[in-house]
Enzyme design. Structure first.
Site, PDB file in Angstrom:
ATOM      1  CE  LYS A 186     -10.700 -39.065  -8.351  1.00  0.00           C
ATOM      2  NZ  LYS A 186     -11.360 -38.325  -9.075  1.00  0.00           N
ATOM      3  CG  ASN A 187     -14.637 -37.615  -7.331  1.00  0.00           C
ATOM      4  OD1 ASN A 187     -13.452 -37.297  -7.656  1.00  0.00           O
ATOM      5  ND2 ASN A 187     -15.279 -38.379  -7.782  1.00  0.00           N
TER       6      ASN A 187
ATOM      7  CB  CYS B 259     -12.825 -37.085 -20.525  1.00  0.00           C
ATOM      8  SG  CYS B 259     -12.814 -38.195 -19.485  1.00  0.00           S
TER       9      CYS B 259
ATOM     10  NE  ARG C  10     -16.215 -36.423 -17.071  1.00  0.00           N
ATOM     11  CZ  ARG C  10     -15.332 -36.646 -16.279  1.00  0.00           C
ATOM     12  NH1 ARG C  10     -14.270 -37.211 -16.376  1.00  0.00           N
ATOM     13  NH2 ARG C  10     -15.558 -36.347 -15.024  1.00  0.00           N
TER      14      ARG C  10
ATOM     15  CG  ASP D 291     -16.755 -42.534 -10.036  1.00  0.00           C
ATOM     16  OD1 ASP D 291     -16.843 -42.272 -11.168  1.00  0.00           O
ATOM     17  OD2 ASP D 291     -17.065 -41.277  -9.272  1.00  0.00           O
TER      18      ASP D 291
ATOM     19  NE  ARG E 178      -6.380 -38.023 -12.793  1.00  0.00           N
ATOM     20  CZ  ARG E 178      -7.408 -37.721 -13.670  1.00  0.00           C
ATOM     21  NH1 ARG E 178      -7.508 -38.445 -14.782  1.00  0.00           N
ATOM     22  NH2 ARG E 178      -8.263 -36.742 -13.226  1.00  0.00           N
TER      23      ARG E 178
HETATM   24  N1  EPU Z   1     -22.742 -33.194 -18.280  1.00  0.00           N
HETATM   25  C1  EPU Z   1     -23.230 -32.485 -19.336  1.00  0.00           C
HETATM   26  N2  EPU Z   1     -22.925 -31.083 -19.299  1.00  0.00           N
HETATM   27  C2  EPU Z   1     -22.368 -30.441 -18.009  1.00  0.00           C
HETATM   28  C3  EPU Z   1     -21.885 -31.430 -17.271  1.00  0.00           C
HETATM   29  C4  EPU Z   1     -22.304 -32.865 -17.172  1.00  0.00           C
HETATM   30  O1  EPU Z   1     -23.703 -32.708 -20.161  1.00  0.00           O
HETATM   31  O2  EPU Z   1     -22.225 -29.280 -18.016  1.00  0.00           O
HETATM   32  C5  EPU Z   1     -22.823 -34.565 -18.386  1.00  0.00           C
HETATM   33  C6  EPU Z   1     -21.467 -35.381 -18.338  1.00  0.00           C
HETATM   34  O3  EPU Z   1     -21.136 -35.577 -19.781  1.00  0.00           O
HETATM   35  C7  EPU Z   1     -22.185 -36.758 -18.068  1.00  0.00           C
HETATM   36  C8  EPU Z   1     -23.323 -36.308 -16.858  1.00  0.00           C
HETATM   37  O4  EPU Z   1     -23.476 -34.923 -17.156  1.00  0.00           O
HETATM   38  O5  EPU Z   1     -22.707 -37.552 -18.990  1.00  0.00           O
HETATM   39  C9  EPU Z   1     -22.885 -36.409 -15.337  1.00  0.00           C
HETATM   40  O6  EPU Z   1     -21.495 -35.867 -15.243  1.00  0.00           O
HETATM   41  P1  EPU Z   1     -21.091 -35.196 -14.034  1.00  0.00           P
HETATM   42  O7  EPU Z   1     -20.917 -33.692 -14.448  1.00  0.00           O
HETATM   43  O8  EPU Z   1     -21.968 -35.520 -12.807  1.00  0.00           O
HETATM   44  O9  EPU Z   1     -19.705 -35.366 -13.818  1.00  0.00           O
HETATM   45  P2  EPU Z   1     -18.310 -34.837 -13.121  1.00  0.00           P
HETATM   46  O10 EPU Z   1     -19.198 -33.937 -12.191  1.00  0.00           O
HETATM   47  O11 EPU Z   1     -17.573 -34.069 -14.279  1.00  0.00           O
HETATM   48  C10 EPU Z   1     -17.972 -36.254 -11.069  1.00  0.00           C
HETATM   49  C11 EPU Z   1     -17.073 -37.163 -10.486  1.00  0.00           C
HETATM   50  C12 EPU Z   1     -16.747 -38.532 -11.507  1.00  0.00           C
HETATM   51  C13 EPU Z   1     -17.845 -39.044 -11.578  1.00  0.00           C
HETATM   52  C14 EPU Z   1     -19.130 -38.316 -11.997  1.00  0.00           C
HETATM   53  C15 EPU Z   1     -20.484 -39.008 -11.831  1.00  0.00           C
HETATM   54  C16 EPU Z   1     -15.420 -35.302  -9.394  1.00  0.00           C
HETATM   55  C17 EPU Z   1     -14.553 -34.499  -9.601  1.00  0.00           C
HETATM   56  N3  EPU Z   1     -15.690 -36.221 -10.495  1.00  0.00           N
HETATM   57  O12 EPU Z   1     -17.534 -35.995 -12.427  1.00  0.00           O
HETATM   58  O13 EPU Z   1     -15.719 -39.164 -10.966  1.00  0.00           O
HETATM   59  O14 EPU Z   1     -17.851 -40.203 -12.236  1.00  0.00           O
HETATM   60  O15 EPU Z   1     -19.202 -37.055 -11.031  1.00  0.00           O
HETATM   61  O16 EPU Z   1     -20.892 -39.255 -10.507  1.00  0.00           O
HETATM   62  O17 EPU Z   1     -16.469 -35.181  -8.720  1.00  0.00           O
HETATM   63  C18 EPU Z   1     -13.748 -40.301 -10.721  1.00  0.00           C
HETATM   64  O18 EPU Z   1     -13.624 -40.258  -9.865  1.00  0.00           O
HETATM   65  O19 EPU Z   1     -13.224 -41.662 -11.425  1.00  0.00           O
HETATM   66  C19 EPU Z   1     -14.707 -39.788 -11.739  1.00  0.00           C
HETATM   67  C20 EPU Z   1     -14.766 -39.841 -13.059  1.00  0.00           C
END
Ligand code: EPU
Length: 417
Positions: A22-23, A117, A122, A305, A397
Site C-alpha cells: 500500500k505505502n 489523526c 502528523r 507499522d 484500508r
Molecule cells: N512529521 C512532521 N512533519 C512533517 C511530516 C512528518 O512533524 O511534515 C512527523 C510525524 O508527525 C511523525 C513523524 O514525522 O511523528 C514521521 O512521520 P512520517 O511523515 O514518516 O509518516 P507518513 O509519511 O505520514 C508513512 C506511512 C505510515 C507510517 C509512517 C512511518 C504512508 C502512506 N504512510 O506515513 O503508514 O506509519 O510513514 O513509517 O507511507 C500505515 O500504513 O498504517 C501508516 C500509518
C-alpha cells in the site's frame, strides 16, 4: 457496519500470498501526475486506500483504468483541476502526496490540509518547507494549501526529521524541477526506493535512494513506464507475527525478505524458525513465544507499522517485553483494546510494558487505526473463544482479502454484520 468475528485457538498452517505494498502503491500512483503518457502498474493491492487515491486522481482528470489482477493503468493526459478536496483527503493522509507532483506539472495545486489523526498530530510542515525552498508559494486558506510556482527550482533541503511521505512528495516534485535538488536526512524506507525506481523508469535522474541523501537532477519531461509495486513488508510482518503468536507453520510467497530485517530479527528472538528461499519466507513456531523488547525507529529500524502486532505477540509470550514508540505520539490505542482481551499492559509515557499471560479471552473490541486493527486480529487468533472486532473499515484500508487469506491458513474468521 461490518465486523470481524474470530474464534481463536487454532494454529495456522498452509500458504499465503502477500500483496503489493500500500505505502509504495500510493506515492507511485501520484507519479502518474508527472507525465501525459500512461503509467502501467502491476502488483497493485486491492484496498480502500488505493481506491481513494484513484478517486482523487480521477477527479483531477486522470484516466484511471479498471483494476484487474493487480494491474492498474493511469494516464494524466491533461490535468483539468489540480485540486484534492477535504472529503477525500480527510479519509487518507497520503493524499497530500499529490501536492508535489501537481506543482511540478501544473505550477499550481489546491490540496486540503489533512488535519488530525488517530495516531498523532502528523503535521505536513516538512512537505511545505521543502516545496517553499524550491520556490513555491504556499498559503493556507480555509483549510486548504494553495500553492503556486512558475517552475520549481532545485534546492538543497535538510529535513528536520525523517518523514516518509515528506521525502516522497519532494522527490516527486524535484523530478521535474529546474536544476538539482539535494534532500538530506531523507527517509530510507524501501517504499521510497520503489518510488525512485518507478520514477527512474519514467526517465527521472535520482541518486542515493535508500540512503539519507537523495540527489535529483530535474528533467524537462517524464515518459510513461511500466512498474511492479514491491511486496508489502507490513502485511508480510503481520502474517509472520500472527503465526508467531498462534503457532503453526506457514509459507508466505511474494515477499521481499530483504526489506524485513528488523522484523525477522525480532521474530527469531521470539523463538520463531524462519527460512528464506527466493521470494518466500517460511515461518514455524512450536510452543509459546518468548517476549521481545523493541523501540520503533525509521528504516532500517523496527517499523512503527509493526509495533501493534508485536505488542499482541508479547501479550501471549512468556516473560515481559518493553515496547517503545518513538515515531508517533499516540500509537498505543490498541493497548486498551488488548486489555479487554485480558492482556497485562501498563503504559509509561512512550513505553508499554507487556507481561505475557497464559491465555487471552475473546471479547468485543474496537479497531482504532489500521495497524491497531491488525494487532486485534493477531490477538483474536490466539484468544480463547470469540473475538468480535468492530470498525474493520480500518483493516480494509490496508489488508487485501484479510479474512480469506487467514481462512486459507485454517483460522476461524468471518465478516459479519
Ligand atoms: N512529521 C512532521 N512533519 C512533517 C511530516 C512528518 O512533524 O511534515 C512527523 C510525524 O508527525 C511523525 C513523524 O514525522 O511523528 C514521521 O512521520 P512520517 O511523515 O514518516 O509518516 P507518513 O509519511 O505520514 C508513512 C506511512 C505510515 C507510517 C509512517 C512511518 C504512508 C502512506 N504512510 O506515513 O503508514 O506509519 O510513514 O513509517 O507511507 C500505515 O500504513 O498504517 C501508516 C500509518
Amino acid at each position: 457496519m461490518d465486523k470481524l468475528l474470530i474464534t481463536g485457538g487454532q494454529p495456522l498452517a498452509g500458504e499465503v500470498r502477500i500483496s503489493g505494498a500500500k505505502n509504495a502503491a500510493l506515492p507511485i500512483m501520484c507519479a502518474a501526475l508527472l507525465t501525459a503518457e500512461p503509467l502501467r502498474l502491476d502488483n497493485v493491492p486491492r484496498l480502500m486506500d488505493v481506491r481513494t487515491m484513484a478517486k482523487i486522481l480521477a477527479l483531477m482528470g486522470v484516466e484511471v483504468g479498471a483494476q484487474e489482477n493487480g494491474r492498474l493503468e493511469l494516464r494524466a493526459r491533461e490535468i483539468k483541476d489540480p485540486t484534492a478536496g477535504y472529503d477525500l483527503v480527510k479519509t487518507m493522509r497520503a493524499s497530500v502526496l499529490v501536492l508535489g507532483p501537481l506543482l511540478a506539472r501544473c505550477g499550481r495545486a489546491k490540496v486540503s490540509l489533512p488535519g488530525g489523526c488517530g495516531i498523532g498530530a502528523r503535521p505536513v510542515d516538512q512537505h511545505i518547507k521543502g516545496l517553499q525552498a524550491m520556490g513555491a508559494r504556499i498559503e493556507i486558506e480555509h483549510g486548504y494549501m494553495n500553492a503556486s510556482v512558475g517552475r520549481l527550482k532545485g534546492a538543497r533541503i535538510v529535513m528536520d526529521l525523517v518523514t516518509v511521505t515528506g521525502t516522497e512528495n519532494l522527490m516527486l516534485a524535484a523530478a521535474l524541477a529546474e536544476g538539482t535538488t539535494v534532500l538530506e536526512n531523507a527517509a530510507r524506507e524501501p517504499e521510497v526506493v520503489d518510488l525512485a525506481n518507478c520514477l527512474a523508469a519514467m526517465g527521472a535522474k535520482i541518486e542515493g535512494a535508500g540512503t539519507d541523501t537523495l540527489r535529483i537532477e530535474g528533467v524537462r519531461s517524464l515518459a510513461g513506464a511500466a512498474h511492479r509495486v514491491m511486496p508489502d513488508r507490513i502485511e508480510t510482518g503481520t502474517y509472520l507475527s500472527a503465526v508467531a503468536a498462534a503457532g503453526g507453520k506457514v509459507r508466505l510467497s511474494g515477499t521481499a525478505a530483504g526489506t524485513l530485517g528488523a522484523t525477522l530479527e525480532k521474530l527469531r528472538e521470539a523463538g520463531a524458525k524462519l527460512a528464506v528461499a527466493g521470494d518466500a519466507i517460511t515461518i514455524e513456531m512450536a510452543g509459546r513465544a518468548r517476549s521481545v523488547s523493541l523501540t520503533t525507529a525509521p528504516y532500517p529500524g523496527f517499523a512503527t507499522d509493526m509495533q501493534a502486532q508485536f505488542m499482541a505477540l508479547d501479550c501471549v509470550a512468556s516473560g515481559t517485553g518493553q515496547i517503545t514508540e518513538t515515531i508517533f505520539e499516540n500509537r498505543f490505542m490498541h493497548a486498551l483494546e488488548l486489555q479487554r482481551l485480558g492482556a497485562d499492559i501498563s503504559i509509561h509515557d512512550r513505553t508499554a510494558v507487556v507481561k505475557g499471560v497464559e491465555r487471552l479471552q475473546g471479547a468485543k473490541v474496537m479497531a482504532t487505526d489500521l495497524r491497531a486493527s491488525a494487532s486485534l486480529v493477531v490477538a483474536g487468533l490466539v484468544a480463547q473463544g470469540e473475538t468480535l472486532i468492530d470498525r474493520i473499515y480500518h483493516l480494509d484500508r490496508g489488508y487485501e482479502a484479510l479474512e480469506h487469506k487467514l481462512s486459507g491458513l485454517g483460522a476461524k474468521i468471518a465478516r459479519v454484520r
